[in-house]
Design a protein around this motif. Structure first.
Motif, mmCIF file in Angstrom:
data_model
loop_
_atom_site.group_PDB
_atom_site.id
_atom_site.type_symbol
_atom_site.label_atom_id
_atom_site.label_comp_id
_atom_site.label_asym_id
_atom_site.label_seq_id
_atom_site.Cartn_x
_atom_site.Cartn_y
_atom_site.Cartn_z
ATOM 1 N N CYS A 134 -55.105 35.944 16.164
ATOM 2 C CA CYS A 134 -54.764 36.680 17.380
ATOM 3 C C CYS A 134 -56.029 36.899 18.211
ATOM 4 C CB CYS A 134 -54.128 38.018 17.021
ATOM 5 S SG CYS A 134 -53.820 39.064 18.458
ATOM 6 N N LYS A 135 -56.032 36.355 19.417
ATOM 7 C CA LYS A 135 -57.207 36.455 20.293
ATOM 8 C C LYS A 135 -57.605 37.899 20.559
ATOM 9 C CE LYS A 135 -58.951 35.059 24.785
ATOM 10 N NZ LYS A 135 -58.657 34.465 26.080
ATOM 11 N N ASP A 136 -56.618 38.775 20.830
ATOM 12 C CA ASP A 136 -56.924 40.176 21.114
ATOM 13 C C ASP A 136 -57.596 40.855 19.923
ATOM 14 O OD1 ASP A 136 -55.865 39.950 23.660
ATOM 15 O OD2 ASP A 136 -53.931 40.829 23.120
ATOM 16 N N GLU A 137 -57.123 40.565 18.712
ATOM 17 C CA GLU A 137 -57.724 41.155 17.516
ATOM 18 C C GLU A 137 -59.156 40.651 17.321
ATOM 19 O OE1 GLU A 137 -55.048 40.317 14.283
ATOM 20 O OE2 GLU A 137 -53.480 41.598 15.130
ATOM 21 N N ARG A 138 -59.370 39.356 17.552
ATOM 22 C CA ARG A 138 -60.722 38.792 17.424
ATOM 23 C C ARG A 138 -61.671 39.409 18.442
ATOM 24 N NH1 ARG A 138 -58.371 34.141 17.665
ATOM 25 N NH2 ARG A 138 -59.417 33.478 19.567
ATOM 26 N N TYR A 162 -61.136 43.942 12.625
ATOM 27 C CA TYR A 162 -62.355 43.654 11.876
ATOM 28 C C TYR A 162 -62.237 42.348 11.093
ATOM 29 C CZ TYR A 162 -63.774 48.235 13.379
ATOM 30 O OH TYR A 162 -64.091 49.304 14.161
ATOM 31 N N ASN A 163 -61.468 41.428 11.651
ATOM 32 C CA ASN A 163 -61.346 40.077 11.094
ATOM 33 C C ASN A 163 -61.805 39.104 12.180
ATOM 34 O OD1 ASN A 163 -60.636 37.592 10.070
ATOM 35 N ND2 ASN A 163 -58.465 38.071 9.807
ATOM 36 N N HIS A 167 -68.072 39.859 6.646
ATOM 37 C CA HIS A 167 -67.052 39.017 6.029
ATOM 38 C C HIS A 167 -66.587 37.996 7.065
ATOM 39 C CE1 HIS A 167 -65.406 41.639 2.488
ATOM 40 N NE2 HIS A 167 -66.728 41.553 2.485
ATOM 41 N N PRO A 168 -66.479 36.720 6.694
ATOM 42 C CA PRO A 168 -66.035 35.718 7.656
ATOM 43 C C PRO A 168 -64.523 35.710 7.912
ATOM 44 C CG PRO A 168 -66.584 34.666 5.584
ATOM 45 C CD PRO A 168 -66.963 36.112 5.452
ATOM 46 N N SER A 169 -63.761 36.489 7.145
ATOM 47 C CA SER A 169 -62.314 36.528 7.362
ATOM 48 C C SER A 169 -61.695 37.648 6.553
ATOM 49 C CB SER A 169 -61.659 35.208 6.942
ATOM 50 O OG SER A 169 -61.608 35.094 5.525
ATOM 51 N N PHE A 183 -76.828 46.745 5.704
ATOM 52 C CA PHE A 183 -75.578 47.491 5.818
ATOM 53 C C PHE A 183 -74.447 46.485 5.935
ATOM 54 C CE2 PHE A 183 -76.899 46.841 10.146
ATOM 55 C CZ PHE A 183 -75.729 46.547 10.812
ATOM 56 N N HIS A 184 -73.253 46.943 5.603
ATOM 57 C CA HIS A 184 -72.079 46.075 5.587
ATOM 58 C C HIS A 184 -71.182 46.447 6.754
ATOM 59 C CE1 HIS A 184 -68.887 43.614 4.052
ATOM 60 N NE2 HIS A 184 -69.499 43.422 2.894
ATOM 61 N N LEU A 185 -70.883 45.467 7.590
ATOM 62 C CA LEU A 185 -69.952 45.699 8.696
ATOM 63 C C LEU A 185 -68.543 45.897 8.151
ATOM 64 C CD1 LEU A 185 -71.424 42.973 11.024
ATOM 65 C CD2 LEU A 185 -71.244 45.388 11.611
ATOM 66 N N PRO A 186 -67.712 46.686 8.839
ATOM 67 C CA PRO A 186 -66.340 46.888 8.374
ATOM 68 C C PRO A 186 -65.538 45.584 8.423
ATOM 69 C CG PRO A 186 -66.693 47.958 10.501
ATOM 70 C CD PRO A 186 -68.010 47.406 10.064
ATOM 71 N N PHE A 187 -64.499 45.512 7.594
ATOM 72 C CA PHE A 187 -63.686 44.302 7.541
ATOM 73 C C PHE A 187 -62.235 44.661 7.242
ATOM 74 C CE2 PHE A 187 -65.422 45.156 3.382
ATOM 75 C CZ PHE A 187 -64.331 45.000 2.529
ATOM 76 N N GLY A 188 -61.359 43.740 7.573
ATOM 77 C CA GLY A 188 -59.938 43.891 7.286
ATOM 78 C C GLY A 188 -59.224 42.608 7.648
ATOM 79 N N HIS A 189 -57.920 42.564 7.419
ATOM 80 C CA HIS A 189 -57.201 41.341 7.757
ATOM 81 C C HIS A 189 -56.788 41.320 9.226
ATOM 82 C CE1 HIS A 189 -55.113 37.612 7.416
ATOM 83 N NE2 HIS A 189 -54.032 38.164 7.915
ATOM 84 N N THR A 190 -56.522 42.478 9.801
ATOM 85 C CA THR A 190 -56.089 42.523 11.195
ATOM 86 C C THR A 190 -57.311 42.799 12.063
ATOM 87 O OG1 THR A 190 -53.974 43.397 10.420
ATOM 88 C CG2 THR A 190 -54.387 43.535 12.760
#
Length: 181
Positions: A33-37, A27-28, A62-64, A18-25
């Protein structure tokens, strides 16, 4: 998730990955940004635990997101590696293999050198080879450099200029060569 496992069993279908969700903000895992990570690692951890109940063996990540500037690239690689260490542990606890997908353009993991560096964060990490994402090197170079770490594939075709996700045979990939690799 128990329904997915029941249905797959009833119909003789193995849930492979299965594929984990991803995005730039959100799910990155490489966000500056520490809070986003932290949010991403927390949510991805929850998803890994739930998805493991489907019987899947591999979780693709996705790694980024992108864009990533040259100035931020090294820091983003460090943050992605830190996140991957945490998520690899969660995956292991849940009986999953975490597979880092190679990505195109300015994303992290755009060539075998970067994928190798990301995989070196934890010995249990493996690779998802998206054959449509290589823009920095050939399929042959990529497979020769990290082939022993590849555990799953994303198969589609492209024009070698940007990802296209075309049906195999509609782009420029030499499929005979790729299969032999």
């Amino acid at each position: 998730t128990s329904k997915i496992r029941k249905w797959s069993s009833n119909y003789g279908v193995d849930v492979w990955a299965f594929h984990l969700p991803f995005g730039h903000t959100y799910y990155n895992i490489a966000s500056l940004c520490k809070d986003e990570r932290e949010y991403t690692v927390e949510k991805q951890s929850e998803i890994l635990a739930i998805a493991s109940e489907t019987g899947a063996k591999i979780a693709v990540i996705h790694p980024s997101g992108e864009p990533i500037t040259d100035i931020d690239r090294e820091t983003s690689m460090d943050f992605a590696s830190e996140s991957l260490v945490k998520l690899a542990e969660v995956a292991k606890r849940n009986g999953l293999i975490l597979a880092v997908e190679n990505l195109p353009r300015t994303c992290l993991g755009r060539d075998s050198k970067e994928i190798k560096k990301l995989l070196d964060a934890d010995s249990s990490l493996r690779a998802c080879f998206d054959v449509n994402h290589l823009l920095q090197e050939s399929h042959c170079e990529f497979v020769n450099n990290i082939g022993d770490k590849i555990v799953t594939l994303h198969i589609s075709d492209y024009d070698f200029k940007d990802e296209k996700h075309w049906i195999p045979g509609f782009g420029k990939i030499d499929w005979q060569e790729l299969i032999e690799l």
